[in-house]
Write an enzyme that holds these catalytic residues in place. Sequence first.
Site, short mmCIF file in Angstrom:
data_model
loop_
_atom_site.label_atom_id
_atom_site.label_comp_id
_atom_site.label_asym_id
_atom_site.label_seq_id
_atom_site.Cartn_x
_atom_site.Cartn_y
_atom_site.Cartn_z
N SER A 7 -5.44 -7.98 -10.71
CA SER A 7 -5.48 -6.52 -10.66
C SER A 7 -5.67 -5.98 -12.08
O SER A 7 -6.65 -6.31 -12.73
CB SER A 7 -4.20 -5.99 -10.00
N LYS A 10 2.23 20.29 -2.88
CA LYS A 10 3.08 19.88 -3.99
C LYS A 10 4.04 18.75 -3.63
O LYS A 10 4.43 17.95 -4.48
CB LYS A 10 3.88 21.09 -4.49
#
Length: 280
Positions: A109, A161
């Site tokens: 990764s 949010k």
Amino acid sequence: MTSMTDKLTSRIPGIDRGDRTDVVAVVKLHGVITPTPSPLARGSINLAAVESALTRAFDHDRLKAVALLINSPGGAPTQSGLVAERIRQLAAKKKDVPVLAFCEDVAASGGYWLACAADEIYAHRTSLVGSIGVISGGFGFAGLLDRFGIERRLHTAGENKSRLDPFSPEKPEDVEWLEKMHAQLHELFVSWVKERRGDKLSPTEDLFTGDVWLGEKAKELGLIDGVGNLRELIAQRFPAAEIKMAEPKKPLLARLGVGAPAAAILDAVTQKAMWSRYGL
């Protein structure tokens, strides 16, 4: 005969004593890639932590090569990109100096993202290489709050949010948003690997599924250039060169093992989980 000045300066680090030995500078990039190092974790990589080591490595006189000794299961994509870009910036100033990456236990990764900053990549035959993908994880505590009669109070301005709030039920639209973000990050990762590895990559196998391979297979697929270890290859390529280590400095609290206990332990557990994905 050695002068008194020579004797004195020989004991002072950083003083140029006319040593004309060729140098291969080695930078250790070991640990999880994260913007927030933990004093209890196994080590971490971020631009702030490795900047000084990278600068010292590329500043050596008579520099023949810079070697990146990589052992990382990945982590934060932004820090992976920042460190890799800094390596290329420094390498651009030393156009005749190759950057070589050496994968140890794992370069997966973000760890492989870092390896791709090198001009050549090598790995041990038992190294795990690849994992070109994107992953994120978390926990959902909504049911736990209900069980103990705890009321969640969350107030926001902006309908998105509170996306993926772990104390609220998961929403399909939030998952869809996250998957789109993953897809965009994955595309950036794939583009970086293709940019750095180019025609070396195997055209017959999908290398971007998030899978990992051992050293020999990674070489066959073009993810690395060869199988071997740092000292072996440096001795072959630069027999007259001296190896100089440039290790990143640990933050003061990390050196003392001091930190906020609960946060540090949780971070250490998270980092351990990342290593455990590769059996480490």
